[in-house]
Design a protein around this motif. Sequence first.
Motif, PDB file in Angstrom:
ATOM      1  N   TRP A  46       0.797  -1.148  -0.112  1.00  0.00           N
ATOM      2  CA  TRP A  46       0.162  -0.031  -0.099  1.00  0.00           C
ATOM      3  C   TRP A  46       0.938   1.462   0.067  1.00  0.00           C
ATOM      4  O   TRP A  46       0.517   2.222  -0.683  1.00  0.00           O
ATOM      5  CB  TRP A  46      -0.721  -0.019   1.176  1.00  0.00           C
ATOM      6  CG  TRP A  46      -1.735   1.255   1.235  1.00  0.00           C
ATOM      7  CD1 TRP A  46      -1.554   2.311   1.890  1.00  0.00           C
ATOM      8  CD2 TRP A  46      -3.101   1.257   0.756  1.00  0.00           C
ATOM      9  NE1 TRP A  46      -2.582   3.099   1.783  1.00  0.00           N
ATOM     10  CE2 TRP A  46      -3.676   2.525   1.335  1.00  0.00           C
ATOM     11  CE3 TRP A  46      -4.011   0.296   0.071  1.00  0.00           C
ATOM     12  CZ2 TRP A  46      -4.861   2.909   0.858  1.00  0.00           C
ATOM     13  CZ3 TRP A  46      -5.262   0.827  -0.222  1.00  0.00           C
ATOM     14  CH2 TRP A  46      -5.679   2.162   0.262  1.00  0.00           C
ATOM     15  N   LYS A  94      -3.992  -0.355  -5.450  1.00  0.00           N
ATOM     16  CA  LYS A  94      -3.805  -0.673  -3.875  1.00  0.00           C
ATOM     17  C   LYS A  94      -5.082  -1.571  -3.655  1.00  0.00           C
ATOM     18  O   LYS A  94      -5.318  -2.016  -2.433  1.00  0.00           O
ATOM     19  CB  LYS A  94      -3.987   0.863  -3.105  1.00  0.00           C
ATOM     20  CG  LYS A  94      -2.882   1.662  -3.651  1.00  0.00           C
ATOM     21  CD  LYS A  94      -2.764   3.017  -2.574  1.00  0.00           C
ATOM     22  CE  LYS A  94      -1.434   3.526  -2.842  1.00  0.00           C
ATOM     23  NZ  LYS A  94      -0.960   4.388  -1.713  1.00  0.00           N
ATOM     24  N   ASN A 116       2.976   1.487  -6.697  1.00  0.00           N
ATOM     25  CA  ASN A 116       1.791   0.580  -6.677  1.00  0.00           C
ATOM     26  C   ASN A 116       0.605   1.599  -6.760  1.00  0.00           C
ATOM     27  O   ASN A 116      -0.572   1.206  -6.282  1.00  0.00           O
ATOM     28  CB  ASN A 116       1.611  -0.437  -5.437  1.00  0.00           C
ATOM     29  CG  ASN A 116       2.597  -1.337  -5.583  1.00  0.00           C
ATOM     30  OD1 ASN A 116       3.046  -1.761  -6.708  1.00  0.00           O
ATOM     31  ND2 ASN A 116       3.050  -1.878  -4.477  1.00  0.00           N
ATOM     32  N   GLN A 117       0.844   2.832  -7.069  1.00  0.00           N
ATOM     33  CA  GLN A 117      -0.364   3.968  -7.147  1.00  0.00           C
ATOM     34  C   GLN A 117      -1.401   3.286  -7.993  1.00  0.00           C
ATOM     35  O   GLN A 117      -0.747   2.773  -9.280  1.00  0.00           O
ATOM     36  CB  GLN A 117       0.109   5.248  -7.747  1.00  0.00           C
ATOM     37  CG  GLN A 117       0.989   5.982  -6.605  1.00  0.00           C
ATOM     38  CD  GLN A 117       0.274   6.281  -5.358  1.00  0.00           C
ATOM     39  OE1 GLN A 117      -0.907   6.306  -5.448  1.00  0.00           O
ATOM     40  NE2 GLN A 117       1.137   5.875  -4.205  1.00  0.00           N
ATOM     41  N   PRO A 121       5.221   3.730  -3.713  1.00  0.00           N
ATOM     42  CA  PRO A 121       4.875   4.655  -4.474  1.00  0.00           C
ATOM     43  C   PRO A 121       4.601   4.105  -5.966  1.00  0.00           C
ATOM     44  O   PRO A 121       3.788   4.530  -6.946  1.00  0.00           O
ATOM     45  CB  PRO A 121       5.860   5.615  -4.603  1.00  0.00           C
ATOM     46  CG  PRO A 121       6.912   5.341  -3.652  1.00  0.00           C
ATOM     47  CD  PRO A 121       6.442   3.995  -2.911  1.00  0.00           C
TER      48      PRO A 121
END
Length: 108
Positions: free
Chosen positions: A70, A79, A75-76, A73
Amino acid sequence: MNYIEKFWNGDVRLVISYWVVGGLLSIPAAFVGVFLSRLLFQTFDDHKIFYAGWMIFTSVGIWRSADKYWRNPKNQGKKGWAIAAKIGIVLGWIVFFNALTDPYPYPY
């Protein structure tokens, strides 16, 4: 740092934590729990004691991995996988507690 410690700390990728450790490795863990309960306690239902330990171990590792996923960054926009993993953990515990409290868990 060994693999067990990396998993416990959430340093293993979420997909590996959830599907390999939480999914695939849970099958042999259940067999080991049944074997040890038969060996040590002479009953079948005591395997739930061993499986509870496995559930705690996998839940903590997957939850921490989802937290790190989560916060990453990269994995923007993705999530939802962290949320889905945490929902899976909660549902797993609901099923486990239901199995603990069900007086007739077997269909015979």
